[in-house]
Scaffold this motif. Structure first.
Motif, PDB file in Angstrom:
ATOM      1  N   LYS A 235       0.829  -1.196   0.000  1.00 44.48           N
ATOM      2  CA  LYS A 235       0.000   0.000   0.000  1.00 44.48           C
ATOM      3  C   LYS A 235       0.874   1.261   0.000  1.00 44.48           C
ATOM      4  CE  LYS A 235      -3.659  -2.583   0.392  1.00 44.48           C
ATOM      5  NZ  LYS A 235      -4.550  -2.800  -0.781  1.00 44.48           N
ATOM      6  N   LYS A 236       0.398   2.297  -0.647  1.00 44.11           N
ATOM      7  CA  LYS A 236       1.135   3.553  -0.688  1.00 44.11           C
ATOM      8  C   LYS A 236       1.101   4.222   0.692  1.00 44.11           C
ATOM      9  CE  LYS A 236      -0.664   7.128  -2.791  1.00 44.11           C
ATOM     10  NZ  LYS A 236      -1.109   8.052  -3.877  1.00 44.11           N
ATOM     11  N   PRO A 237       2.258   4.626   1.240  1.00 46.98           N
ATOM     12  CA  PRO A 237       2.287   5.319   2.538  1.00 46.98           C
ATOM     13  C   PRO A 237       1.456   6.595   2.495  1.00 46.98           C
ATOM     14  CG  PRO A 237       4.493   4.631   1.884  1.00 46.98           C
ATOM     15  CD  PRO A 237       3.607   4.409   0.694  1.00 46.98           C
ATOM     16  N   GLU A 238       0.846   6.934   3.613  1.00 49.75           N
ATOM     17  CA  GLU A 238      -0.012   8.106   3.673  1.00 49.75           C
ATOM     18  C   GLU A 238       0.757   9.403   3.409  1.00 49.75           C
ATOM     19  OE1 GLU A 238      -2.105   8.177   7.323  1.00 49.75           O
ATOM     20  OE2 GLU A 238      -3.222   6.318   6.949  1.00 49.75           O
ATOM     21  N   ASP A 239       2.045   9.444   3.763  1.00 51.35           N
ATOM     22  CA  ASP A 239       2.818  10.679   3.586  1.00 51.35           C
ATOM     23  C   ASP A 239       3.545  10.730   2.241  1.00 51.35           C
ATOM     24  OD1 ASP A 239       4.604   8.664   4.065  1.00 51.35           O
ATOM     25  OD2 ASP A 239       5.859   9.809   5.472  1.00 51.35           O
ATOM     26  N   TRP A 240       3.211   9.792   1.343  1.00 48.12           N
ATOM     27  CA  TRP A 240       3.896   9.764   0.041  1.00 48.12           C
ATOM     28  C   TRP A 240       3.332  10.891  -0.835  1.00 48.12           C
ATOM     29  CZ3 TRP A 240       7.672   6.148  -1.414  1.00 48.12           C
ATOM     30  CH2 TRP A 240       8.120   6.263  -2.730  1.00 48.12           C
ATOM     31  N   ASP A 241       4.207  11.815  -1.249  1.00 47.10           N
ATOM     32  CA  ASP A 241       3.783  12.986  -2.030  1.00 47.10           C
ATOM     33  C   ASP A 241       4.168  12.783  -3.494  1.00 47.10           C
ATOM     34  OD1 ASP A 241       3.099  15.454  -3.015  1.00 47.10           O
ATOM     35  OD2 ASP A 241       3.874  16.562  -1.285  1.00 47.10           O
ATOM     36  N   GLU A 242       3.164  12.684  -4.375  1.00 47.37           N
ATOM     37  CA  GLU A 242       3.399  12.453  -5.800  1.00 47.37           C
ATOM     38  C   GLU A 242       3.337  13.746  -6.621  1.00 47.37           C
ATOM     39  OE1 GLU A 242       1.881   7.938  -6.634  1.00 47.37           O
ATOM     40  OE2 GLU A 242       0.373   9.525  -6.707  1.00 47.37           O
ATOM     41  N   ARG A 243       3.167  14.888  -5.955  1.00 48.61           N
ATOM     42  CA  ARG A 243       3.076  16.154  -6.689  1.00 48.61           C
ATOM     43  C   ARG A 243       4.463  16.667  -7.050  1.00 48.61           C
ATOM     44  NH1 ARG A 243       0.195  19.914  -2.659  1.00 48.61           N
ATOM     45  NH2 ARG A 243       1.720  18.862  -1.295  1.00 48.61           N
ATOM     46  N   ALA A 244       4.732  16.753  -8.347  1.00 51.88           N
ATOM     47  CA  ALA A 244       6.042  17.238  -8.786  1.00 51.88           C
ATOM     48  C   ALA A 244       6.206  18.725  -8.490  1.00 51.88           C
ATOM     49  CB  ALA A 244       6.226  16.983 -10.273  1.00 51.88           C
ATOM     50  N   ASN A 345       9.092  17.974  -1.247  1.00 52.49           N
ATOM     51  CA  ASN A 345       8.743  16.666  -0.677  1.00 52.49           C
ATOM     52  C   ASN A 345       8.366  15.633  -1.727  1.00 52.49           C
ATOM     53  OD1 ASN A 345       9.007  17.673   2.004  1.00 52.49           O
ATOM     54  ND2 ASN A 345       6.967  18.626   1.839  1.00 52.49           N
ATOM     55  N   TYR A 346       8.613  15.985  -2.998  1.00 56.75           N
ATOM     56  CA  TYR A 346       8.237  15.081  -4.092  1.00 56.75           C
ATOM     57  C   TYR A 346       9.039  13.778  -4.032  1.00 56.75           C
ATOM     58  CZ  TYR A 346       7.732  13.358  -8.909  1.00 56.75           C
ATOM     59  OH  TYR A 346       7.511  12.589 -10.009  1.00 56.75           O
ATOM     60  N   LYS A 347       8.323  12.647  -4.099  1.00 58.26           N
ATOM     61  CA  LYS A 347       8.975  11.338  -4.041  1.00 58.26           C
ATOM     62  C   LYS A 347       8.803  10.531  -5.331  1.00 58.26           C
ATOM     63  CE  LYS A 347       8.591  10.773   0.978  1.00 58.26           C
ATOM     64  NZ  LYS A 347       8.119   9.868   2.082  1.00 58.26           N
ATOM     65  N   GLY A 348       8.134  11.103  -6.311  1.00 54.37           N
ATOM     66  CA  GLY A 348       7.899  10.360  -7.551  1.00 54.37           C
ATOM     67  C   GLY A 348       6.558   9.638  -7.512  1.00 54.37           C
ATOM     68  N   ILE A 349       6.211   9.012  -8.635  1.00 52.22           N
ATOM     69  CA  ILE A 349       4.965   8.254  -8.718  1.00 52.22           C
ATOM     70  C   ILE A 349       5.155   6.924  -7.990  1.00 52.22           C
ATOM     71  CG2 ILE A 349       3.265   7.214 -10.236  1.00 52.22           C
ATOM     72  CD1 ILE A 349       3.404  10.268 -10.352  1.00 52.22           C
TER      73      ILE A 349
END
Length: 543
Positions: A235-244, A345-349
């Motif tokens: 599952k994707k972590p709640e704090d995962w930021d995908e916004r470039a 905080n961008y971590k990618g898709i």
């Protein structure tokens, strides 16, 4: 000639005859050894083929001559029906021992707008089916033959294979199969399965497709599953930021930014054109209109003449009340929004991690199920589909021999007749032949992966061209434009990075500032309205 000489000659002739007879018998025996199953339908199919007793299969099969020939076949006799018929083989045929050739003829005597004309090579009945209950659920090993309807135009080759790890049967479809010939002539379809895992698809003896059963490039889904798959439990972590990018949190709206300034303002410098007819309406009642004789004022209401353009306005710059036109407001800025910056905080898709695929297996050859019966189970809007000369053989030469003796003579007669009909109709037969070849090529082009987005559109264009040959050039140009557009995007797409980033920005803005996005859409609509031409600067009454 002496008696001794005569006896010698007779003896020589006898030996020659015996030798020829022996060779003929050997050749016939050799052919028989390589012919596993063959049905010419010279005799009625009744008692040999079993018609499904399922209620939904109401189509009537007939033993009928091919149009213009004395040769018989199995005929689809009614439109808009489901058909199902099956022939059980004397013994199951293995698809794993050497070369196996599947071949049959079809003739679409009334064309094929929507329907199938393929065969199913069924597994033994131990798999759970009965001849009298043959239907689309009956398990097959291979499905092969033409199918055309809407966006579908292909000669199917599908095989079902059992996954040795989980026991599931999977349908594997040939990628980019050849298209169905677009005419009403007899055609022979051949599938050659080789021990080296190759399969060759022939139409009228000409190879149209070659593929390998183990190649992921040739079958979808591939026979050999992927070694790894995405972890379904990851599952994707709640704090995962995908916004470039994100709106700059430190940005501040400038003091001189007026969000309330209108997009357009009245042009104060505008002057009413000389000759403008203020007292003339843009439309008047049609003076030639008369109330119909059957008009009933009580039921239909008071009669009103239809409106026409005021002829006085044609020579004048305009009619009716004149108003100053609007112009773009130089002070307009619209709603302010913060500029975008790179997201720290961008971590990618996010993607789930890969895990070993529990369904993965390896093999050197497909583990085909044997073929115990041949069935035709189709739904079609056309009648006049004729099946003939169904063959299963052990080598290619046997299939070629049948093509030369059973199919080719009929095809040549039909082709010459078609040429004569084209000439009688005043058409150029060579052009017609050329058009058909072009359409066949276009169907193949439409199946290219890079054109998947436009596939349905191209299919629609091709079908219009088949129905209206006079549009062929225009349709060809349209498809060429589509192809070059895609190629242009592929070549130069990487040089438009700024635009791509802008699109990302707009997407992010939509998700984080819906109000601004809505306002922007309204502003765009206003701009479009502004760009629309105005009629003499005045307003026109809607009727």
């Amino acid at each position: 000639m002496g008696r001794g000489t005569q006896l010698f000659v007779v003896g020589v002739l006898f030996l020659v005859a015996c030798s020829s007879f022996h060779q003929l018998c050997a050749s016939s025996s050799d052919d028989d050894d390589h012919t596993i199953f063959y049905d010419s339908f010279d005799d009625s199919f009744e008692g040999r083929w079993i018609v499904s007793g399922k209620e939904e299969y109401q189509g009537v099969w007939k033993h009928s001559k091919s149009e213009g020939h004395d040769d018989y076949g199995l005929l689809v006799s009614e439109k808009a029906r489901k058909y199902a018929i099956v022939k059980e083989l004397d013994s199951p045929v293995s698809l794993k021992d050497g070369t196996v050739v599947l071949q049959f003829e079809t003739r679409l005597q009334n064309g094929l707008e929507c329907g199938g004309a393929y065969l199913k090579y069924l597994r033994p009945q131990e798999a759970g089916w009965k001849a009298k209950e043959f239907d689309n659920e009956s398990p097959y090993s291979i499905m092969f033959g033409p199918d055309k309807c809407g966006a579908t135009n292909k000669v199917h080759f599908i095989f079902k294979h059992k996954n040795p790890k989980n026991g599931e049967y999977v349908e594997h479809h040939l990628k980019f199969p050849p298209s169905v010939p677009s005419d009403k002539l007899s055609h022979v379809y051949t599938a050659i399965l080789k021990p080296n895992n190759d399969v060759r698809i022939l139409i009228d003896g000409e190879e149209k497709k070659k593929a390998n059963f183990l190649s992921a490039e040739d079958f979808e889904p591939p026979l050999i599953p992927a070694k790894t798959i995405p972890d379904p439990d990851d599952k994707k972590p709640e704090d995962w930021d995908e916004r470039a990018q994100i709106p700059d949190p430190n940005a501040v709206k400038p003091d001189d930014w007026d969000e309330d300034a209108p997009m357009e303002i009245e042009d104060e410098e505008a002057v009413k054109p000389e000759g403008w007819l203020d007292d003339e309406p843009e439309e008047i009642d049609d003076p030639d209109a008369a109330k119909p004789e059957d008009w009933d004022d009580e039921e239909d209401g008071e009669f009103e003449a239809p409106k026409i353009d005021n002829p006085k306005c044609e020579s004048a710059p305009g009619c009716g009340e004149w108003k100053k036109p609007m112009k773009s407001n130089p002070a307009y800025k619209g709603k302010w929004s913060a500029p975008f910056i790179d997201n720290p905080n961008y971590k990618g898709i996010w993607k789930p991690q890969e895990i070993p695929n529990p369904a993965y297996f390896e093999l050197e050859r497909p583990d085909f199920e044997p073929v115990a019966a041949i069935g035709i189970e189709i739904w079609t809007m056309q009648d006049g589909i004729l099946f003939d000369n169904v063959l299963i053989a052990k080598d290619e030469k046997t299939a070629e021999s049948y093509r030369e003796t059973t199919w080719k003579p009929k095809f040549e007669v039909e082709k010459e007749k078609q040429k004569a009909e084209d000439l009688a109709a005043g058409s150029d037969s060579s052009l017609t032949s050329f058009q058909k070849k072009v359409f066949d090529i276009l169907y193949k082009i439409a199946d290219l992966p890079i054109l998947s987005t436009y596939k349905l559109k191209i299919y629609d264009l091709i079908e219009k061209g088949e129905k209206q040959p006079n549009l062929s050039i225009g349709i060809l140009v349209s498809i060429v434009v589509i192809v070059f557009t895609v190629i242009f995007k592929l070549i130069f797409g990487g040089k438009k990075q700024a635009r791509v980033e802008k699109e990302k920005t707009e997407v992010a803005d939509t998700s984080n500032n819906q109000g601004s996005s809505g306002d922007n859409e309204e502003e765009e609509e206003k701009k479009e309205d502004t760009a629309a031409p105005r009629r003499r600067g005045g307003s026109r009454r809607e009727t």
